[in-house]
Design a protein around this motif. Structure first.
Motif, PDB file in Angstrom:
ATOM      1  N   ALA A 208     142.356 -58.673 -76.427  1.00 34.86           N
ATOM      2  CA  ALA A 208     143.451 -59.313 -75.706  1.00 34.86           C
ATOM      3  C   ALA A 208     143.168 -59.270 -74.216  1.00 34.86           C
ATOM      4  O   ALA A 208     142.193 -58.670 -73.768  1.00 34.86           O
ATOM      5  CB  ALA A 208     144.753 -58.580 -76.027  1.00 34.86           C
ATOM      6  N   THR A 209     144.016 -59.933 -73.443  1.00 35.18           N
ATOM      7  CA  THR A 209     143.906 -59.795 -71.993  1.00 35.18           C
ATOM      8  C   THR A 209     144.307 -58.364 -71.641  1.00 35.18           C
ATOM      9  O   THR A 209     145.003 -57.703 -72.424  1.00 35.18           O
ATOM     10  CB  THR A 209     144.843 -60.775 -71.278  1.00 35.18           C
TER      11      THR A 209
ATOM     12  N   VAL B 235     147.802 -53.597 -72.577  1.00 39.91           N
ATOM     13  CA  VAL B 235     148.685 -52.536 -72.072  1.00 39.91           C
ATOM     14  C   VAL B 235     150.034 -52.580 -72.776  1.00 39.91           C
ATOM     15  O   VAL B 235     150.542 -51.560 -73.260  1.00 39.91           O
ATOM     16  CB  VAL B 235     148.882 -52.662 -70.546  1.00 39.91           C
ATOM     17  N   ARG B 236     150.634 -53.754 -72.842  1.00 41.32           N
ATOM     18  CA  ARG B 236     151.944 -53.889 -73.504  1.00 41.32           C
ATOM     19  C   ARG B 236     151.863 -53.450 -74.959  1.00 41.32           C
ATOM     20  O   ARG B 236     152.737 -52.725 -75.454  1.00 41.32           O
ATOM     21  CB  ARG B 236     152.414 -55.351 -73.435  1.00 41.32           C
ATOM     22  N   ASP B 237     150.810 -53.878 -75.639  1.00 43.80           N
ATOM     23  CA  ASP B 237     150.634 -53.553 -77.051  1.00 43.80           C
ATOM     24  C   ASP B 237     150.502 -52.043 -77.245  1.00 43.80           C
ATOM     25  O   ASP B 237     151.108 -51.457 -78.142  1.00 43.80           O
ATOM     26  CB  ASP B 237     149.381 -54.276 -77.582  1.00 43.80           C
ATOM     27  N   CYS B 238     149.717 -51.414 -76.379  1.00 44.36           N
ATOM     28  CA  CYS B 238     149.478 -49.974 -76.494  1.00 44.36           C
ATOM     29  C   CYS B 238     150.754 -49.176 -76.214  1.00 44.36           C
ATOM     30  O   CYS B 238     151.044 -48.198 -76.914  1.00 44.36           O
ATOM     31  CB  CYS B 238     148.389 -49.531 -75.521  1.00 44.36           C
ATOM     32  N   ILE B 239     151.497 -49.580 -75.195  1.00 46.94           N
ATOM     33  CA  ILE B 239     152.740 -48.880 -74.863  1.00 46.94           C
ATOM     34  C   ILE B 239     153.744 -49.027 -76.008  1.00 46.94           C
ATOM     35  O   ILE B 239     154.391 -48.060 -76.427  1.00 46.94           O
ATOM     36  CB  ILE B 239     153.335 -49.415 -73.545  1.00 46.94           C
TER      37      ILE B 239
ATOM     38  N   ASN C  64     138.708 -58.109 -64.626  1.00 52.37           N
ATOM     39  CA  ASN C  64     139.575 -59.252 -64.945  1.00 52.37           C
ATOM     40  C   ASN C  64     141.033 -58.825 -65.093  1.00 52.37           C
ATOM     41  O   ASN C  64     141.801 -59.414 -65.843  1.00 52.37           O
ATOM     42  CB  ASN C  64     139.096 -59.947 -66.232  1.00 52.37           C
ATOM     43  N   ASP C  65     141.407 -57.767 -64.372  1.00 53.69           N
ATOM     44  CA  ASP C  65     142.797 -57.309 -64.402  1.00 53.69           C
ATOM     45  C   ASP C  65     143.689 -58.255 -63.596  1.00 53.69           C
ATOM     46  O   ASP C  65     143.286 -58.730 -62.537  1.00 53.69           O
ATOM     47  CB  ASP C  65     142.923 -55.905 -63.802  1.00 53.69           C
ATOM     48  N   PRO C  66     144.909 -58.491 -64.063  1.00 50.83           N
ATOM     49  CA  PRO C  66     145.837 -59.298 -63.272  1.00 50.83           C
ATOM     50  C   PRO C  66     146.289 -58.528 -62.039  1.00 50.83           C
ATOM     51  O   PRO C  66     146.070 -57.318 -61.930  1.00 50.83           O
ATOM     52  CB  PRO C  66     147.005 -59.544 -64.234  1.00 50.83           C
ATOM     53  N   LYS C  67     146.940 -59.222 -61.120  1.00 51.21           N
ATOM     54  CA  LYS C  67     147.402 -58.573 -59.886  1.00 51.21           C
ATOM     55  C   LYS C  67     148.339 -57.413 -60.200  1.00 51.21           C
ATOM     56  O   LYS C  67     148.283 -56.360 -59.577  1.00 51.21           O
ATOM     57  CB  LYS C  67     148.098 -59.608 -58.984  1.00 51.21           C
TER      58      LYS C  67
END
Length: 271
Positions: A35-36, A41-45, A212-215
């Motif tokens: 995933a992006t 991160v959202r999935d893991c949390i 490739n992390d978002p801001k």
């Protein structure tokens, strides 16, 4: 067993520390397509919160903790001291709550989670700034000073930055006592490394890396949304994420990832 007990604990706690453990031990994530970074991160949390809450009893008289520790026990994996010299432990720290004092706590928690005395490298992502305000050396200085103290106290070996242009990287380099060893460049906004940045990095031996992390890897609204989805009917709006740390443990001789995970901390602002 269910979310009622977890919700009761969260409504009375002041802080939440969440650890995913080694994601390579999560069978459910192995099967998924990459995933992006934000989706990961959202999935893991969410999975960590769901797993943790399912094991909390509904006894409302259970001990009230100021700091709740939310983990997936079977995924926690400390480093074998005998293997430590063969491994490189790296971390990237995202400050969400714009507070430089979070850095020491984040590094201490990462060391404790992995069972190590120090991290080999820590890269800090630029903390959030107000819209219309440009990132400046003055804004970065308190964060960098915290990292320098950790290097001097032998909690970190090398420290680096992310998304600094040549001008700001040069300003930081000339001002800093402990020089940045690396600077990450986001290739989504820059297909080719800027020549002036490349020349400066080569001259002063600063390693240029890509990411490739978002801001904002995890914003306040996103965290509250995941919290609400994971534990029904809770006052998610009271919880504010402070920082998020992503770590990786790499076998030096083979360049393969042995362990990867996230640690984060949030606080509750009760009205």
């Amino acid at each position: 067993m269910g979310t009622d007990g977890a919700r009761a604990l969260l409504e009375r706690a002041g802080n939440l520390t969440l650890q995913t453990g080694n994601l390579l031990n999560w069978g459910c994530l192995r099967k998924k397509c990459p995933a992006t970074p934000g989706e990961e991160v959202r999935d893991c949390i969410q999975k960590t919160l769901t797993e943790w809450s399912s094991k909390i009893g509904q006894d409302l008289n259970q001990e009230i903790l100021e700091v709740l520790e939310c983990t997936v026990a079977q995924a926690i994996e400390k480093i074998n001291p005998e293997e430590r010299d063969e491994l490189k432990v790296s971390a990237k720290l995202f400050i969400v709550g714009s507070n430089s004092s979070s850095i020491r706590g984040a590094v201490d928690l990462a060391c404790s989670a992995l069972g190590v005395a120090q991290l080999d490298s820590v890269i800090i992502a630029p903390p959030p700034i107000e819209d219309g305000t440009g990132l400046s050396l003055e804004y970065l200085q308190p964060y960098w000073q915290e990292l320098e103290h950790l290097v001097q106290n032998k909690k970190i070996v090398a420290i680096g930055t992310s998304d600094l242009d040549k001008t700001l990287l040069e300003q930081l380099y000339l001002w800093a006592q402990v020089k940045p060893s690396s600077n990450q460049v986001n290739l989504a906004s820059c297909c080719v490394m800027p020549p002036d940045l490349t020349a400066f990095a080569k001259q002063f031996d600063v390693q240029l890396l890509t990411h490739n992390d978002p801001k904002e890897l995890l914003c306040e609204a996103s965290f509250q949304e995941v919290l609400q989805e994971s534990i029904q009917n809770m006052k998610a709006h009271e919880w504010i994420p402070l920082w998020l740390l992503r770590y990786s443990v790499i076998v030096k001789s083979r360049g393969i990832i042995k362990s990867k995970g996230y640690i984060m901390q949030a606080k509750r602002n009760a009205s």
